[in-house]
Scaffold this active site. Structure first.
Site, PDB file in Angstrom:
ATOM      1  N   ARG A   1      42.137 110.294  -6.696  1.00  0.00           N
ATOM      2  CA  ARG A   1      42.243 108.884  -6.517  1.00  0.00           C
ATOM      3  C   ARG A   1      42.261 107.992  -7.749  1.00  0.00           C
ATOM      4  O   ARG A   1      42.179 108.725  -8.211  1.00  0.00           O
ATOM      5  CB  ARG A   1      40.809 108.615  -5.206  1.00  0.00           C
ATOM      6  CG  ARG A   1      40.044 108.744  -6.281  1.00  0.00           C
ATOM      7  CD  ARG A   1      38.326 108.579  -6.104  1.00  0.00           C
ATOM      8  NE  ARG A   1      38.945 107.082  -6.287  1.00  0.00           N
ATOM      9  CZ  ARG A   1      38.499 106.952  -7.586  1.00  0.00           C
ATOM     10  NH1 ARG A   1      38.149 108.041  -8.871  1.00  0.00           N
ATOM     11  NH2 ARG A   1      38.404 105.852  -8.240  1.00  0.00           N
TER      12      ARG A   1
ATOM     13  N   GLN B   1      32.048 105.803  -4.866  1.00  0.00           N
ATOM     14  CA  GLN B   1      33.573 106.162  -5.999  1.00  0.00           C
ATOM     15  C   GLN B   1      31.880 105.674  -7.726  1.00  0.00           C
ATOM     16  O   GLN B   1      32.205 106.228  -8.524  1.00  0.00           O
ATOM     17  CB  GLN B   1      34.552 105.130  -6.385  1.00  0.00           C
ATOM     18  CG  GLN B   1      35.381 105.859  -5.043  1.00  0.00           C
ATOM     19  CD  GLN B   1      35.681 105.184  -3.927  1.00  0.00           C
ATOM     20  OE1 GLN B   1      34.347 104.773  -3.093  1.00  0.00           O
ATOM     21  NE2 GLN B   1      36.508 105.363  -3.120  1.00  0.00           N
TER      22      GLN B   1
ATOM     23  N   ASP C   1      44.791  97.900  -8.169  1.00  0.00           N
ATOM     24  CA  ASP C   1      45.454  98.536  -7.448  1.00  0.00           C
ATOM     25  C   ASP C   1      46.968  98.477  -7.578  1.00  0.00           C
ATOM     26  O   ASP C   1      47.310  98.921  -7.653  1.00  0.00           O
ATOM     27  CB  ASP C   1      44.744  99.450  -5.601  1.00  0.00           C
ATOM     28  CG  ASP C   1      43.548 100.209  -6.537  1.00  0.00           C
ATOM     29  OD1 ASP C   1      42.740  99.930  -6.496  1.00  0.00           O
ATOM     30  OD2 ASP C   1      44.190 101.403  -6.444  1.00  0.00           O
TER      31      ASP C   1
ATOM     32  N   LYS D   1      39.413  97.838  -5.081  1.00  0.00           N
ATOM     33  CA  LYS D   1      38.393  98.295  -3.508  1.00  0.00           C
ATOM     34  C   LYS D   1      37.327  97.544  -3.166  1.00  0.00           C
ATOM     35  O   LYS D   1      37.247  96.771  -3.759  1.00  0.00           O
ATOM     36  CB  LYS D   1      37.306  99.930  -4.214  1.00  0.00           C
ATOM     37  CG  LYS D   1      36.373 100.401  -4.129  1.00  0.00           C
ATOM     38  CD  LYS D   1      37.229 100.489  -2.883  1.00  0.00           C
ATOM     39  CE  LYS D   1      38.257 101.683  -2.969  1.00  0.00           C
ATOM     40  NZ  LYS D   1      38.735 102.382  -1.978  1.00  0.00           N
TER      41      LYS D   1
HETATM   42  O1  MRU Z   1      40.062 104.317  -2.917  1.00  0.00           O
HETATM   43  P1  MRU Z   1      40.278 104.921  -4.209  1.00  0.00           P
HETATM   44  O2  MRU Z   1      38.538 105.308  -4.506  1.00  0.00           O
HETATM   45  O3  MRU Z   1      41.935 105.714  -4.745  1.00  0.00           O
HETATM   46  O4  MRU Z   1      40.412 103.070  -5.460  1.00  0.00           O
HETATM   47  C1  MRU Z   1      40.310 103.056  -6.093  1.00  0.00           C
HETATM   48  C2  MRU Z   1      40.282 101.655  -7.143  1.00  0.00           C
HETATM   49  O5  MRU Z   1      39.813 100.971  -6.618  1.00  0.00           O
HETATM   50  C3  MRU Z   1      39.681 101.290  -8.358  1.00  0.00           C
HETATM   51  O6  MRU Z   1      39.235 100.437  -9.163  1.00  0.00           O
HETATM   52  C4  MRU Z   1      41.317 101.511  -8.708  1.00  0.00           C
HETATM   53  O7  MRU Z   1      42.215 102.532  -8.536  1.00  0.00           O
HETATM   54  C5  MRU Z   1      41.202 101.602 -10.361  1.00  0.00           C
HETATM   55  S1  MRU Z   1      41.629 102.817 -10.752  1.00  0.00           S
HETATM   56  C6  MRU Z   1      41.614 103.063 -12.653  1.00  0.00           C
END
Ligand code: MRU
Length: 337
Positions: A50, A181, A222, A233
């Site tokens: 992830r 996370q 993202d 997130k």
């Molecule tokens: O659902 P996830 O854990 O993949 O979400 C990740 C996030 O929202 C992170 O903040 C984002 O991907 C940046 S990672 C450098």
């Protein structure tokens, strides 16, 4: 004692793509291998791998691997599409798959994407240094460290870089419901780097800003639209609103590969909805109705600056973000150019 290699988010292993299973961290460090399209897709869908840049690197190696395994073009096209679409919000995945597919040597291109991510993360850390006062109280959300990028990390990488540069930091870490996370991964990575980290529940972020003299918020992303609207997130948007209310600068650290230049604003960013069981844990009824969006969109006007491998990108974003498209690729730049 864990080595950095044990925690390598993604690695190409010849006949498989190897990864650390992030669902089990921090208590169990288990490395797994994905070979088939089902295994690649499953690792991304279930968040075993992830973080936007890390799923890009993983998808890139995965598609290169599938090309060598599937001689039939139609079968390869279908398999590559499954990897590309395994999660919808982080644009890095589609970007990396498309880049690999458009190259003559897919494995070499996947390796280049991975190498560039390491260089990009280092540059983001340098660019962010000026944002951290000598003594700084920082708040962050979700996880943006080495395991989320397969490099040095974006927002978390910047925090660690500032710590190593001698800044005295205190970092408040949102636990990041529902999959934690923050408490599982960010707290773990900050502790490992020797950064003073304090865990808070997501609902405590506003009070922490009100009472604990937070100097800045820094998070990852993202997908970022041309006007600066940013998907990250779930919970990030609320943090940005609270930061604006308290006059605290809110920064987003992300590589150019997270900017989607084809999208004008956040309304066009697809938001992943995830299974109800991620939320139901202690609900009164096991069949409680659930709405579980995995991401939200922070309006660009709430973001003081983006920290990229090209330096700080400031408003007006309608000008500064599209200009990023014309910058040379990172591989062509000298380390500090
Ligand atoms: O659902 P996830 O854990 O993949 O979400 C990740 C996030 O929202 C992170 O903040 C984002 O991907 C940046 S990672 C450098």
């Amino acid at each position: 004692m864990l080595s950095d290699e044990d925690l390598d988010a993604v690695r190409f292993a010849g006949d498989a793509v190897e990864y650390v299973d992030q669902r089990l961290l921090p208590h169990t460090v288990e490395r797994r291998q994905a070979r088939t399209v089902e295994e690649l897709e499953d690792a991304i869908r279930t968040l075993a791998v992830r973080g936007a840049p890390a799923i890009g690197v993983f998808g890139a190696y995965g598609v290169a691997l599938l090309r060598s395994a599937l001689q039939d073009d139609a079968a390869f096209d279908a398999a590559a599409a499954r990897v590309r679409n395994a999660r919808p919000t982080a644009v890095n995945l589609a970007w990396a798959v498309d880049r690999v597919r458009g190259s003559a040597d897919m494995l070499a291109e996947a390796r280049a994407i991975h190498d560039e991510q390491r260089a990009v993360d280092a540059r983001i850390g340098e660019a962010a240094l000026e944002l951290f006062p000598k003594d700084a109280t920082v708040l962050t959300h979700c996880n943006t460290g080495p395991i989320a990028t397969a490099g040095g990390g974006t927002a978390l990488g910047a925090i660690v870089r500032a710590h190593r540069a001698g800044r005295h930091l205190r970092v408040f870490v949102d636990e990041t419901r529902p999959l934690l996370q923050g408490s599982r991964l960010t707290q773990f990575e900050l502790n490992k780097a020797g950064v003073d980290a304090t865990l808070i529940v997501d609902g405590a972020a506003a009070l922490t800003m009100q009472r604990c003299a937070v100097d800045l918020v820094i998070v990852g992303a993202d997908r970022i639209a041309r006007n600066g609207d940013t998907a990250n997130k779930i919970g990030t948007y609320g943090v940005a609103i609270a930061a604006a209310h308290h006059g605290i600068p809110f920064y987003v650290a992300a590589p150019r590969s997270t900017f989607d230049f084809s999208i004008q604003n956040g309304a066009d960013i697809p938001i992943e909805e995830r299974p109800a069981d991620e939320v139901r844990g202690s609900a009164a009824h096991r069949d409680a109705a659930v709405f579980n969006p995995a991401f939200d969109i922070t309006p660009g006007r709430l973001i003081a600056a983006f920290v990229t491998e090209y330096g700080l990108v400031r408003p007006p974003y309608a000008d500064s973000i599209p200009a990023l498209q014309d910058r040379p690729n990172i591989a062509a730049l000298a380390p500090n150019a």
